[in-house]
Scaffold this motif. Structure first.
Motif, PDB file in Angstrom:
ATOM      1  N   ASN A 150       1.753  10.611 -14.874  1.00  0.00           N
ATOM      2  CA  ASN A 150       2.955   9.871 -14.473  1.00  0.00           C
ATOM      3  C   ASN A 150       3.218   8.626 -15.445  1.00  0.00           C
ATOM      4  N   SER A 151       4.464   8.458 -16.263  1.00  0.00           N
ATOM      5  CA  SER A 151       4.410   7.176 -17.004  1.00  0.00           C
ATOM      6  C   SER A 151       4.326   6.075 -16.026  1.00  0.00           C
ATOM      7  N   LEU A 152       4.793   6.247 -14.850  1.00  0.00           N
ATOM      8  CA  LEU A 152       4.999   5.212 -13.959  1.00  0.00           C
ATOM      9  C   LEU A 152       3.712   4.384 -13.854  1.00  0.00           C
ATOM     10  N   VAL A 153       2.600   5.119 -13.969  1.00  0.00           N
ATOM     11  CA  VAL A 153       1.152   4.679 -13.550  1.00  0.00           C
ATOM     12  C   VAL A 153       0.339   4.724 -14.713  1.00  0.00           C
ATOM     13  N   ALA A 154       0.909   4.630 -15.947  1.00  0.00           N
ATOM     14  CA  ALA A 154       0.275   4.577 -17.134  1.00  0.00           C
ATOM     15  C   ALA A 154      -0.532   3.367 -17.265  1.00  0.00           C
ATOM     16  N   GLY A 155      -1.739   3.441 -17.799  1.00  0.00           N
ATOM     17  CA  GLY A 155      -2.618   2.327 -17.649  1.00  0.00           C
ATOM     18  C   GLY A 155      -3.397   2.020 -16.434  1.00  0.00           C
ATOM     19  N   LEU A 156      -3.242   2.187 -15.590  1.00  0.00           N
ATOM     20  CA  LEU A 156      -3.751   2.063 -14.252  1.00  0.00           C
ATOM     21  C   LEU A 156      -5.340   2.546 -14.289  1.00  0.00           C
ATOM     22  N   SER A 157      -6.137   1.992 -13.672  1.00  0.00           N
ATOM     23  CA  SER A 157      -7.425   2.735 -13.356  1.00  0.00           C
ATOM     24  C   SER A 157      -7.007   3.699 -12.270  1.00  0.00           C
ATOM     25  N   SER A 158      -7.962   4.618 -12.045  1.00  0.00           N
ATOM     26  CA  SER A 158      -7.812   5.822 -11.183  1.00  0.00           C
ATOM     27  C   SER A 158      -7.796   5.391  -9.722  1.00  0.00           C
ATOM     28  N   ASP A 159      -8.427   4.265  -9.274  1.00  0.00           N
ATOM     29  CA  ASP A 159      -8.492   4.076  -8.036  1.00  0.00           C
ATOM     30  C   ASP A 159      -8.446   2.290  -7.948  1.00  0.00           C
ATOM     31  N   PRO A 160      -7.189   1.811  -8.161  1.00  0.00           N
ATOM     32  CA  PRO A 160      -6.883   0.437  -8.103  1.00  0.00           C
ATOM     33  C   PRO A 160      -7.211  -0.066  -6.799  1.00  0.00           C
ATOM     34  N   VAL A 161      -7.496  -1.336  -6.600  1.00  0.00           N
ATOM     35  CA  VAL A 161      -7.441  -2.073  -5.487  1.00  0.00           C
ATOM     36  C   VAL A 161      -6.168  -3.072  -5.288  1.00  0.00           C
ATOM     37  N   VAL A 162      -5.589  -2.866  -4.026  1.00  0.00           N
ATOM     38  CA  VAL A 162      -4.132  -3.526  -3.839  1.00  0.00           C
ATOM     39  C   VAL A 162      -4.105  -4.537  -2.878  1.00  0.00           C
ATOM     40  N   MET A 163      -3.379  -5.479  -2.870  1.00  0.00           N
ATOM     41  CA  MET A 163      -3.328  -6.397  -1.541  1.00  0.00           C
ATOM     42  C   MET A 163      -2.172  -6.114  -0.689  1.00  0.00           C
ATOM     43  N   PHE A 164      -2.876  -5.479   0.592  1.00  0.00           N
ATOM     44  CA  PHE A 164      -2.085  -5.196   1.526  1.00  0.00           C
ATOM     45  C   PHE A 164      -1.864  -6.274   2.466  1.00  0.00           C
ATOM     46  N   GLU A 165      -0.589  -6.772   2.750  1.00  0.00           N
ATOM     47  CA  GLU A 165      -0.487  -7.959   3.741  1.00  0.00           C
ATOM     48  C   GLU A 165       0.818  -7.572   4.445  1.00  0.00           C
ATOM     49  N   ARG A 166       0.582  -7.331   5.507  1.00  0.00           N
ATOM     50  CA  ARG A 166       1.583  -7.185   6.607  1.00  0.00           C
ATOM     51  C   ARG A 166       2.872  -6.127   6.067  1.00  0.00           C
ATOM     52  N   GLY A 167       2.626  -5.132   5.401  1.00  0.00           N
ATOM     53  CA  GLY A 167       3.496  -4.335   4.923  1.00  0.00           C
ATOM     54  C   GLY A 167       3.507  -2.966   5.324  1.00  0.00           C
ATOM     55  N   PRO A 168       4.120  -1.992   4.712  1.00  0.00           N
ATOM     56  CA  PRO A 168       4.238  -0.645   5.140  1.00  0.00           C
ATOM     57  C   PRO A 168       3.385   0.359   4.645  1.00  0.00           C
ATOM     58  N   PRO A 171       2.231  -6.300  -5.317  1.00  0.00           N
ATOM     59  CA  PRO A 171       1.545  -5.823  -6.599  1.00  0.00           C
ATOM     60  C   PRO A 171       1.453  -6.986  -7.500  1.00  0.00           C
ATOM     61  N   GLN A 172       1.891  -8.178  -7.225  1.00  0.00           N
ATOM     62  CA  GLN A 172       1.729  -9.283  -8.158  1.00  0.00           C
ATOM     63  C   GLN A 172       1.401 -10.449  -7.131  1.00  0.00           C
ATOM     64  N   TRP A 173       0.736 -10.389  -6.105  1.00  0.00           N
ATOM     65  CA  TRP A 173       0.284 -11.236  -5.066  1.00  0.00           C
ATOM     66  C   TRP A 173      -0.252 -12.766  -5.610  1.00  0.00           C
ATOM     67  N   ARG A 174       0.643 -13.608  -5.503  1.00  0.00           N
ATOM     68  CA  ARG A 174       0.164 -15.055  -5.801  1.00  0.00           C
ATOM     69  C   ARG A 174      -0.429 -15.007  -7.462  1.00  0.00           C
ATOM     70  N   GLY A 175       0.206 -14.066  -8.006  1.00  0.00           N
ATOM     71  CA  GLY A 175      -0.194 -14.134  -9.435  1.00  0.00           C
ATOM     72  C   GLY A 175      -1.807 -13.870  -9.759  1.00  0.00           C
ATOM     73  N   GLN A 176      -2.307 -13.160  -8.765  1.00  0.00           N
ATOM     74  CA  GLN A 176      -3.915 -12.744  -8.776  1.00  0.00           C
ATOM     75  C   GLN A 176      -4.052 -11.246  -9.205  1.00  0.00           C
ATOM     76  N   SER A 177      -3.150 -10.549  -8.593  1.00  0.00           N
ATOM     77  CA  SER A 177      -3.376  -9.086  -8.580  1.00  0.00           C
ATOM     78  C   SER A 177      -3.250  -8.440  -9.853  1.00  0.00           C
ATOM     79  N   HIS A 178      -3.752  -8.800 -11.029  1.00  0.00           N
ATOM     80  CA  HIS A 178      -3.362  -8.604 -12.487  1.00  0.00           C
ATOM     81  C   HIS A 178      -3.703  -6.809 -12.259  1.00  0.00           C
ATOM     82  N   GLY A 179      -4.331  -6.329 -11.504  1.00  0.00           N
ATOM     83  CA  GLY A 179      -5.108  -5.095 -11.522  1.00  0.00           C
ATOM     84  C   GLY A 179      -3.931  -4.069 -11.073  1.00  0.00           C
ATOM     85  N   THR A 180      -2.875  -4.635 -10.488  1.00  0.00           N
ATOM     86  CA  THR A 180      -1.654  -3.690  -9.997  1.00  0.00           C
ATOM     87  C   THR A 180      -0.448  -4.147 -10.529  1.00  0.00           C
TER      88      THR A 180
END
Length: 799
Positions: free
Chosen positions: A704-722, A779-788
């Motif tokens: 899927n072009s929307l996930v191009a370049g991502l690793s297969s199992d990225p780590v995300v910052m989950f913060e009080r979300g859905p 996906p852009q948490w505090r300018g740290q989550s470069h992996g997402t």
């Protein structure tokens, strides 16, 4: 770093020293008056011109381009040897080439530097008001306490540590003074991009201000770093160390001991001077290392904050006991709230008085115990070096060949900005951080997995931040002693050189390069992860790629040509740090975009001007309703309203893309009636809780072009979300999902992970001719989550 000295000292002591009110027209802390940074700088210039006990130094510029000055205050004799005392501070801070006897001798003779500042958070207004009076008093007072401070210490007074914000807030208050909106909330961020998060940037150093503070701190190596904040847990008047648990195990215990001693010393000083209401061990913990006023502990500078009570700006308020929490209305003394405050008027001058006394208490203690404190700083550095010579990890290795090598280089550069020593290894081709160095506790804090303990008090901030995970970087801990041969093959570096990663969508830097090529009218095409370029000058292409640490791997155009989407970023008047971080990232990666305000969305015709609109993390009600009318000037009241929501629906239905981050996804689900449910809706904190941690997701379809370049199992910052469940009539794609058979927790604290297992983390939902992309995380948490970043970067192009 060498400071540019503003003024000389010759004969300055003979001049009349002006009190603040003679220059400002007000005494700092007066009701209904706030000095701007420009006012404060003007005063300190006159103060420095009239006394040889103070010198000003320019430390840099702010994000908005202001010249930024701080003051050094001491005796003329100490200031004359300022460079010598800085050198001693730096030598003791690294504890190399100094014997214990030499360290003790230096501790006896040196005049340590004590950092006190006017507070990072500009709406906490007393912070930068009290420093004006404090500066005057430190220069002019002749009592024994103040003379001892001048004779034994050098006070590094950042009379404003957020100059842009101080101007923004003071001017906003002046604009509304005497109107129904006198205490109305600020509708913009008081730091250009990140507002309150300017005190969450302590290790990442994304903001110019964070870099300036860190560079100056490494230069002077202060013994103490004291930042003022507001507001204290009510009805306390000031919150002090010792802080609530948990604490990091990577700080030297001497830092924690001194924190507790300083906090109780301030409380004793305040009680002695008739100021009640000191409080400890409530609400605020220092588990997260990213606070500007905490990160220094990993460099063995005793770093801490206090929180003094605040009403609103410079407007006074009267409190009655029946406004207190029920448990505090009986005025009962407690171990960590020994002198309860009994209510009454609370004015800006009261907050300034408490802060002034707290600052003096710190200086008084440092003057009395400076020799022991200075030696302990040396000892902490020496112990850290010795510990990692015997205990693992002995080093961290960061391979130069990575999924996203330019981002790995960013990580290395961040470490060097913090004063961390980095080496280059030839075999393997890697960066190496040896752990037998003075500040290595910081490296371990940032690189290891966080295991948050079970406590009855909920976390104050996030619980997991493991930086290699966030950035998608491969890092290896070396847990066996290093051989002499390995050490001999290392070369200390001061910058990253010679890196040229493949120009593909695996590297975040490639998106910046794509945007620069498109801006230069080149043709760019995507084919999976591959990127092709045509119709562009070869020399310019090579220059762009080299500047982004990339190399061309495809000679000519492949795949389908792309163009930059016409991008709109929703910018609410309920000032949003998440929007600010996203705006900053768009600028850093050269994405052209337009800020969209409520009126712009309500005006409609969005599809005529935009292809993609991004709404960052916000609760649905805040997006729809904004500030309640009557609480803020009319221009800033309200949200996008039902009309704006309808315009967004028309935008997507006509082929546009809406991207919603975190809780803004709930707005999209509700307003677009998407066939998606929040699987975590209605759960109590004891049923599911996550204040912020790192979770693993699995990319469902890597083609899927929307996930191009991502690793297969990225780590995300989950913060009080859905987290998402799709209904039977769902049309679109699940972009990423949490693991079904195991907990997704990678770092931090997650209560009842089974509630989120198997749920969708990111969705692409069909809607009319367009799409709604739901990202149930930051996906852009505090300018740290470069992996997402690529979860939204990929959606910002049209093929």
């Amino acid at each position: 770093m060498r400071y540019s000295i503003l003024l000389t000292f010759a004969l300055a002591a003979l001049a009349e020293v002006p009190p603040p009110e003679s220059v400002l027209g007000h005494k700092p802390g007066d009701d209904f008056y706030l000095a701007t940074y420009d006012d404060a700088l003007g005063y300190f210039r006159k103060l420095a011109a009239s006394s040889n006990r103070i010198k000003l130094a320019q430390v840099g510029k702010t994000t908005q381009g202001r010249d930024w000055y701080i003051a050094f205050i001491s005796s003329p004799e100490n200031l004359a040897q300022f460079d010598h005392y800085k050198d001693v501070s730096r030598r003791l801070a690294v504890a190399r080439g100094i014997s214990e006897a030499q360290a003790r001798a230096l501790a006896r003779e040196t005049k340590p530097i004590i950092h006190i500042d006017g507070g990072l958070h500009a709406t906490e207004v007393a912070n930068a008001q009290h420093t004006i009076q404090l500066g005057y008093d430190l220069v002019t007072r002749e009592d024994e306490e103040t003379k001892a401070v001048r004779d034994n210490l050098i006070t590094e007074l950042w009379f404003s540590i957020n100059p842009d914000g101080q101007n923004i807030v003071a001017n906003w208050y002046r604009q509304n003074l005497g109107t129904p909106f006198e205490v109305s909330p600020l509708p913009v961020l008081y730091q250009e991009y990140v507002g309150h998060d300017n005190n969450r940037d302590g290790y990442m150093l994304n903001m110019i201000e964070s870099q300036v503070i860190t560079r100056a701190t490494l230069d002077t190596q202060p013994l103490v770093f004291y930042t003022h904040h507001q507001s204290a847990p009510f009805p306390g008047r000031i919150y002090l160390p010792p802080f609530a648990d948990p604490i990091s195990g990577n700080m030297h215990p001497l830092m924690l001991r001194w924190l507790s001693l300083i906090g109780t010393s301030i409380a004793q000083y305040l009680d002695q001077h008739g100021m009640s209401g000191s409080m400890h061990e409530e609400t605020f913990d220092v588990w997260y290392p990213g606070y500007i006023d905490n990160i220094g502990n990993f460099r063995h500078t005793i770093s801490f904050f206090t929180e003094t009570a605040l009403y609103h700006y410079a407007t006074p308020h009267f409190y009655t006991v029946d406004e207190f929490p029920q448990t505090r209305q009986d005025m009962r003394a407690e171990m960590f709230y020994s002198s309860p405050w009994r209510g009454g008027w609370w004015r800006l001058s009261d907050a300034c008085r408490y802060m002034h006394s707290a600052s003096m208490a710190v200086l008084d203690m440092a003057a009395k115990y400076r020799e022991q404190m200075v030696y302990n700083k040396y000892l902490a550095a020496r112990d850290t070096i010795a510990y990692f010579e015997k205990e693992p990890p002995f080093a961290y290795v960061i391979p130069r060949e990575q999924h996203d090598a330019p981002t790995a280089a960013v990580l290395v550069e961040k470490l060097m900005l913090q004063g961390i020593e980095v080496h280059q290894s030839a075999k393997p081709d890697a960066w190496v951080i040896l752990m037998n160095q003075p500040f290595s506790g910081m490296v371990k804090e940032l690189f290891e997995v966080q295991n948050y303990p079970e406590l009855r008090q909920r976390p104050y901030d996030v619980t997991g931040w493991t930086l290699p995970m966030q950035m998608g970087i491969e890092v290896h801990a070396m847990t066996t002693p290093l051989t002499p041969e390995f050490r001999a093959g290392l070369e200390r570096i001061s910058s990253v050189k010679g890196l040229a990663a493949p120009f593909s969508r695996s590297a975040n830097a490639s998106f910046r390069a794509v945007n620069e090529i498109l801006a230069g009218r080149g043709t760019v095409s995507f084919a999976g992860d591959e990127i092709g370029v045509s119709n562009f000058d070869k020399t310019k292409l090579e220059s762009i790629l080299a500047a982004n640490r990339l190399r061309a791997v495809t000679a000519a155009q492949t795949g389908k040509p792309v163009r930059a989407a016409r991008l709109g970023l929703y910018r609410p008047w309920v000032a949003s740090m998440d929007e600010g971080w996203t705006r900053w990232i768009f600028e850093q990666f050269a994405f052209p975009f337009t800020s969209l305000y409520n009126a712009d969305i309500i005006a409609g015709h969005l599809r005529e001007s935009y292809d993609v609109i991004v709404i960052t993390d916000a609760q649905p009600r805040a997006i729809m309703e904004g500030h309640r009318p009557g609480t803020i000037p009319a221009r800033y009241a309200g949200g996008i309203s039902e009309q704006g929501a309808d315009e967004l629906r028309q935008f997507v239905n006509a082929g546009g893309t809406l991207i919603a981050f975190n809780n803004a996804s709930l707005f999209a689900i509700e307003q677009f009636k998407l066939p998606v449910e929040n699987a975590l809706a209605g759960l109590r904190p004891d049923q599911f809780f996550c204040s912020g941690c790192l979770l693993t997701v699995h990319v469902e379809d890597p083609k899927n072009s929307l996930v191009a370049g991502l690793s297969s199992d990225p780590v995300v910052m989950f913060e009080r979300g859905p987290a998402f469940d799709t209904k039977s009539d769902f049309k679109g794609a699940v972009l990423a999902r949490y693991p079904r058979e195991r907990s997704p927790l990678a770092s931090g604290y997650l209560l009842h992970p089974e509630r989120i297992q198997g749920k969708a983390a990111a969705l692409d939902v069909n809607y009319g001719k367009g799409r709604v992309i739901l990202l149930g995380f930051r996906p852009q948490w505090r300018g740290q989550s470069h992996g997402t970043y690529k979860f939204f970067f990929n959606a910002l192009y049209l093929q």
